[in-house]
Design a protein around this motif. Structure first.
Motif, PDB file in Angstrom:
ATOM      1  N   SER A  34     107.840 115.552  -3.943  1.00 48.31           N
ATOM      2  CA  SER A  34     107.357 116.930  -4.068  1.00 48.31           C
ATOM      3  C   SER A  34     108.268 117.988  -3.451  1.00 48.31           C
ATOM      4  O   SER A  34     108.255 119.133  -3.899  1.00 48.31           O
ATOM      5  N   HIS A  35     109.028 117.636  -2.437  1.00 51.63           N
ATOM      6  CA  HIS A  35     109.871 118.611  -1.733  1.00 51.63           C
ATOM      7  C   HIS A  35     111.253 118.026  -1.441  1.00 51.63           C
ATOM      8  O   HIS A  35     111.805 118.227  -0.356  1.00 51.63           O
ATOM      9  N   GLY A  36     111.812 117.306  -2.400  1.00 55.27           N
ATOM     10  CA  GLY A  36     113.071 116.609  -2.188  1.00 55.27           C
ATOM     11  C   GLY A  36     114.224 117.493  -1.745  1.00 55.27           C
ATOM     12  O   GLY A  36     115.125 117.039  -1.045  1.00 55.27           O
ATOM     13  N   ASP A  37     114.183 118.767  -2.117  1.00 53.45           N
ATOM     14  CA  ASP A  37     115.276 119.669  -1.749  1.00 53.45           C
ATOM     15  C   ASP A  37     115.192 120.132  -0.295  1.00 53.45           C
ATOM     16  O   ASP A  37     116.140 120.721   0.222  1.00 53.45           O
ATOM     17  N   THR A  38     114.091 119.862   0.396  1.00 54.86           N
ATOM     18  CA  THR A  38     113.935 120.298   1.787  1.00 54.86           C
ATOM     19  C   THR A  38     114.191 119.174   2.785  1.00 54.86           C
ATOM     20  O   THR A  38     114.043 119.377   3.987  1.00 54.86           O
ATOM     21  N   ILE A  39     114.578 117.996   2.292  1.00 53.43           N
ATOM     22  CA  ILE A  39     114.705 116.825   3.150  1.00 53.43           C
ATOM     23  C   ILE A  39     116.046 116.138   2.891  1.00 53.43           C
ATOM     24  O   ILE A  39     116.559 116.171   1.778  1.00 53.43           O
ATOM     25  N   ILE A  40     116.598 115.567   3.947  1.00 55.04           N
ATOM     26  CA  ILE A  40     117.807 114.760   3.812  1.00 55.04           C
ATOM     27  C   ILE A  40     117.503 113.384   4.403  1.00 55.04           C
ATOM     28  O   ILE A  40     116.830 113.282   5.439  1.00 55.04           O
ATOM     29  N   VAL A  41     117.939 112.343   3.718  1.00 54.04           N
ATOM     30  CA  VAL A  41     117.690 110.968   4.156  1.00 54.04           C
ATOM     31  C   VAL A  41     119.029 110.353   4.543  1.00 54.04           C
ATOM     32  O   VAL A  41     119.991 110.431   3.775  1.00 54.04           O
ATOM     33  N   LEU A  42     119.076 109.759   5.739  1.00 53.94           N
ATOM     34  CA  LEU A  42     120.319 109.221   6.279  1.00 53.94           C
ATOM     35  C   LEU A  42     120.160 107.748   6.628  1.00 53.94           C
ATOM     36  O   LEU A  42     119.250 107.372   7.372  1.00 53.94           O
ATOM     37  N   PRO A  46     125.527  99.573   8.371  1.00 58.68           N
ATOM     38  CA  PRO A  46     126.915  99.406   7.931  1.00 58.68           C
ATOM     39  C   PRO A  46     127.019  99.374   6.401  1.00 58.68           C
ATOM     40  O   PRO A  46     126.041  99.099   5.699  1.00 58.68           O
ATOM     41  N   GLU A  47     128.223  99.605   5.917  1.00 58.60           N
ATOM     42  CA  GLU A  47     128.489  99.662   4.477  1.00 58.60           C
ATOM     43  C   GLU A  47     127.985  98.424   3.740  1.00 58.60           C
ATOM     44  O   GLU A  47     127.421  98.536   2.651  1.00 58.60           O
ATOM     45  N   GLU A  48     128.196  97.220   4.291  1.00 63.37           N
ATOM     46  CA  GLU A  48     127.800  96.002   3.569  1.00 63.37           C
ATOM     47  C   GLU A  48     126.285  95.924   3.355  1.00 63.37           C
ATOM     48  O   GLU A  48     125.826  95.372   2.357  1.00 63.37           O
ATOM     49  N   GLU A  49     125.498  96.491   4.252  1.00 58.46           N
ATOM     50  CA  GLU A  49     124.044  96.526   4.064  1.00 58.46           C
ATOM     51  C   GLU A  49     123.665  97.611   3.057  1.00 58.46           C
ATOM     52  O   GLU A  49     122.821  97.401   2.186  1.00 58.46           O
ATOM     53  N   TYR A  50     124.291  98.763   3.180  1.00 56.67           N
ATOM     54  CA  TYR A  50     124.033  99.894   2.284  1.00 56.67           C
ATOM     55  C   TYR A  50     124.343  99.528   0.833  1.00 56.67           C
ATOM     56  O   TYR A  50     123.635  99.935  -0.087  1.00 56.67           O
ATOM     57  N   ARG A  51     125.391  98.759   0.600  1.00 56.85           N
ATOM     58  CA  ARG A  51     125.792  98.380  -0.754  1.00 56.85           C
ATOM     59  C   ARG A  51     124.719  97.548  -1.464  1.00 56.85           C
ATOM     60  O   ARG A  51     124.530  97.667  -2.668  1.00 56.85           O
ATOM     61  N   VAL A  52     123.989  96.717  -0.719  1.00 56.14           N
ATOM     62  CA  VAL A  52     122.942  95.885  -1.325  1.00 56.14           C
ATOM     63  C   VAL A  52     121.803  96.765  -1.819  1.00 56.14           C
ATOM     64  O   VAL A  52     121.324  96.602  -2.937  1.00 56.14           O
ATOM     65  N   SER A  53     121.370  97.713  -0.986  1.00 49.95           N
ATOM     66  CA  SER A  53     120.318  98.644  -1.401  1.00 49.95           C
ATOM     67  C   SER A  53     120.182  99.767  -0.393  1.00 49.95           C
ATOM     68  O   SER A  53     120.528  99.626   0.780  1.00 49.95           O
ATOM     69  N   HIS A  54     119.661 100.868  -0.886  1.00 48.91           N
ATOM     70  CA  HIS A  54     119.355 102.023  -0.049  1.00 48.91           C
ATOM     71  C   HIS A  54     118.370 102.928  -0.796  1.00 48.91           C
ATOM     72  O   HIS A  54     118.172 102.776  -2.001  1.00 48.91           O
ATOM     73  N   VAL A  55     117.759 103.828  -0.052  1.00 46.62           N
ATOM     74  CA  VAL A  55     116.861 104.808  -0.655  1.00 46.62           C
ATOM     75  C   VAL A  55     117.722 105.732  -1.516  1.00 46.62           C
ATOM     76  O   VAL A  55     118.800 106.180  -1.083  1.00 46.62           O
ATOM     77  N   LYS A  56     117.266 105.991  -2.724  1.00 47.54           N
ATOM     78  CA  LYS A  56     118.024 106.849  -3.637  1.00 47.54           C
ATOM     79  C   LYS A  56     118.279 108.203  -2.971  1.00 47.54           C
ATOM     80  O   LYS A  56     117.366 108.828  -2.434  1.00 47.54           O
ATOM     81  N   GLY A  57     119.537 108.630  -3.000  1.00 49.30           N
ATOM     82  CA  GLY A  57     119.921 109.914  -2.419  1.00 49.30           C
ATOM     83  C   GLY A  57     120.299 109.842  -0.950  1.00 49.30           C
ATOM     84  O   GLY A  57     120.765 110.839  -0.384  1.00 49.30           O
ATOM     85  N   ALA A  58     120.109 108.691  -0.314  1.00 51.28           N
ATOM     86  CA  ALA A  58     120.435 108.560   1.111  1.00 51.28           C
ATOM     87  C   ALA A  58     121.945 108.637   1.320  1.00 51.28           C
ATOM     88  O   ALA A  58     122.729 108.146   0.509  1.00 51.28           O
ATOM     89  N   ILE A  59     122.336 109.250   2.420  1.00 49.20           N
ATOM     90  CA  ILE A  59     123.732 109.342   2.818  1.00 49.20           C
ATOM     91  C   ILE A  59     123.941 108.342   3.943  1.00 49.20           C
ATOM     92  O   ILE A  59     123.205 108.343   4.932  1.00 49.20           O
ATOM     93  N   ARG A  60     124.951 107.477   3.799  1.00 48.85           N
ATOM     94  CA  ARG A  60     125.228 106.497   4.846  1.00 48.85           C
ATOM     95  C   ARG A  60     126.044 107.151   5.954  1.00 48.85           C
ATOM     96  O   ARG A  60     127.031 107.841   5.696  1.00 48.85           O
ATOM     97  N   ILE A  61     125.583 106.947   7.185  1.00 46.02           N
ATOM     98  CA  ILE A  61     126.319 107.415   8.357  1.00 46.02           C
ATOM     99  C   ILE A  61     126.564 106.225   9.280  1.00 46.02           C
ATOM    100  O   ILE A  61     125.834 105.239   9.240  1.00 46.02           O
ATOM    101  N   ASP A  62     127.579 106.340  10.097  1.00 45.10           N
ATOM    102  CA  ASP A  62     127.884 105.279  11.049  1.00 45.10           C
ATOM    103  C   ASP A  62     126.822 105.259  12.145  1.00 45.10           C
ATOM    104  O   ASP A  62     126.499 106.312  12.703  1.00 45.10           O
ATOM    105  N   PRO A  63     126.271 104.083  12.474  1.00 42.94           N
ATOM    106  CA  PRO A  63     125.237 104.032  13.510  1.00 42.94           C
ATOM    107  C   PRO A  63     125.738 104.405  14.904  1.00 42.94           C
ATOM    108  O   PRO A  63     124.943 104.677  15.802  1.00 42.94           O
ATOM    109  N   SER A  64     127.053 104.475  15.089  1.00 43.00           N
ATOM    110  CA  SER A  64     127.582 104.873  16.398  1.00 43.00           C
ATOM    111  C   SER A  64     127.800 106.381  16.490  1.00 43.00           C
ATOM    112  O   SER A  64     128.333 106.875  17.488  1.00 43.00           O
ATOM    113  N   LEU A  65     127.364 107.117  15.482  1.00 45.40           N
ATOM    114  CA  LEU A  65     127.480 108.571  15.464  1.00 45.40           C
ATOM    115  C   LEU A  65     126.981 109.148  16.788  1.00 45.40           C
ATOM    116  O   LEU A  65     125.907 108.778  17.264  1.00 45.40           O
ATOM    117  N   ARG A  66     127.735 110.050  17.380  1.00 43.32           N
ATOM    118  CA  ARG A  66     127.405 110.554  18.714  1.00 43.32           C
ATOM    119  C   ARG A  66     126.934 112.003  18.767  1.00 43.32           C
ATOM    120  O   ARG A  66     126.106 112.356  19.584  1.00 43.32           O
TER     121      ARG A  66
END
Length: 170
Positions: A34-42, A46-66
């Motif tokens: 209903s409000h997809g333009d107001t939300i960002i999914v992150l 790691p890349e190898e897990e993201y490649r198998v599957s992820h929520v559509k539209g999700a942006i992969r970030i490094d878990p060590s992001l500071r």
């Protein structure tokens, strides 16, 4: 073990990361519809897990992001959003990222409300919610993270490699 074990882990994570707001999988689904333009999914896996599957539209970030500045470099439109929802496999890594970012939030800028997706991608997958793989094809599969933590994921959903483009499941 998926249902009972997931509930125990979610309860433990709520206590360990008491300052991190949780968003339910059903609330995220509703917001995306209903409000997809107001939300960002992150996705904090790691890349190898993201490649198998992820929520559509999700942006992969490094878990060590500071820092918040690092996040803005990866997701430049994040400050335009009302909510930012982070997830990993079960919620530990994503909660840790949210907790770290909360400690370093800029005071002078508009920032979205930060959430951890409660139960993260394992709960999302166990509830048969839509996911895509690295080929942008629908998939029911989810990377199990490890043989121990993978027990929280329904056995028929576990997969360590993405499907080949020509053998997609759905």
């Amino acid at each position: 073990m998926a249902g009972f074990g997931t509930s125990l882990v979610m309860s433990s994570l709520r206590r360990q990361f008491a300052g991190v707001e949780q968003m339910s999988t059903s609330d995220l689904q509703s917001l995306l519809e209903s409000h997809g333009d107001t939300i960002i999914v992150l996705d904090t896996r790691p890349e190898e897990e993201y490649r198998v599957s992820h929520v559509k539209g999700a942006i992969r970030i490094d878990p060590s992001l500071r820092t918040w500045q690092d996040l803005c470099t990866i997701a430049p439109n994040i400050e335009e959003k009302e909510k930012a929802v982070f997830y990993c496999s079960i919620g530990y890594r994503s909660s840790a990222v949210v907790a770290r970012l909360q400690r370093h939030m800029p005071d002078s800028r508009k920032v979205p409300q930060l959430f951890n997706l409660e139960g993260s991608l394992f709960k999302w997958a166990n509830e048969d919610r839509e996911m895509i793989n690295c080929h942008d094809d629908l998939t029911p599969y989810c990377h199990p993270y490890s043989s121990f933590w993978g027990l929280l994921l329904n056995s028929q959903l576990r997969r360590r490699e993405p499907e080949d483009k020509k053998t997609s499941h759905i």
